[in-house]
Design a protein around this motif. Structure first.
Motif, PDB file in Angstrom:
ATOM      1  N   TYR A   9       0.846  -1.185   0.000  1.00  0.00           N
ATOM      2  CA  TYR A   9       0.000   0.000   0.000  1.00  0.00           C
ATOM      3  C   TYR A   9       0.884   1.238   0.000  1.00  0.00           C
ATOM      4  N   CYS A  31      -7.741   4.863   0.986  1.00  0.00           N
ATOM      5  CA  CYS A  31      -8.520   5.142  -0.226  1.00  0.00           C
ATOM      6  C   CYS A  31      -9.495   6.308  -0.051  1.00  0.00           C
ATOM      7  N   SER A  48     -13.581  -1.126   1.407  1.00  0.00           N
ATOM      8  CA  SER A  48     -13.438  -0.806  -0.002  1.00  0.00           C
ATOM      9  C   SER A  48     -12.132  -1.340  -0.600  1.00  0.00           C
ATOM     10  N   CYS A  49     -10.994  -1.006   0.025  1.00  0.00           N
ATOM     11  CA  CYS A  49      -9.696  -1.394  -0.534  1.00  0.00           C
ATOM     12  C   CYS A  49      -9.003  -2.503   0.257  1.00  0.00           C
TER      13      CYS A  49
END
Length: 130
Positions: A9, A31, A48-49
């Motif tokens: 990340y 995100c 979400s991520c």
């Protein structure tokens, strides 16, 4: 639990302040879209991520900052109200206690989100002493 490589990340695409503000809004500091709270204060992975935020332990800093901020709001207000109106003691006890509790419970999740955002950006897990 699925092992996720936190090194993959990239945190270079956004600033520290962006991560803090995203956390303050209670969205993923990576995100900015998904939520990472699974309860009132329980931190989970981003929906979400899938950023592994559940491993971040922001134990003592959010309550400390919350107490600091609420104290700096309540004490001057208490002094001003006492000097200007001198309400009865029972009214002050009930009123200021309720206001303190309400502000504390209201600020705490947002401050915890900001601390999680900061810790995420600085690649801290909060368990370095263990």
């Amino acid at each position: 639990m699925i092992a996720v490589d936190t090194q993959s990340y990239s945190r270079d695409s956004y600033s520290t302040m962006t991560a803090i503000l995203r956390g303050f809004r209670r969205t993923c500091p990576h995100c900015g879209k998904g939520s990472f709270f699974t309860g009132y204060l329980k931190v989970g992975d981003c929906k979400s991520c899938n950023a592994p935020l559940a491993e971040i332990r922001a134990d003592d800093m959010p309550p400390y900052l919350t107490i600091f901020i609420v104290g700096h709001i309540i004490i001057p207000a208490l002094v001003l109200v006492e000097a200007a109106y001198a309400p009865p003691m029972w009214m002050q006890t009930v009123g200021w206690s309720a206001l303190t509790l309400g502000l504390t419970l209201g600020f705490l999740p947002y401050i915890k989100g900001a601390v999680v955002g900061l810790m995420w950006h600085l690649k801290m897990k909060g368990d370095e002493q263990r």
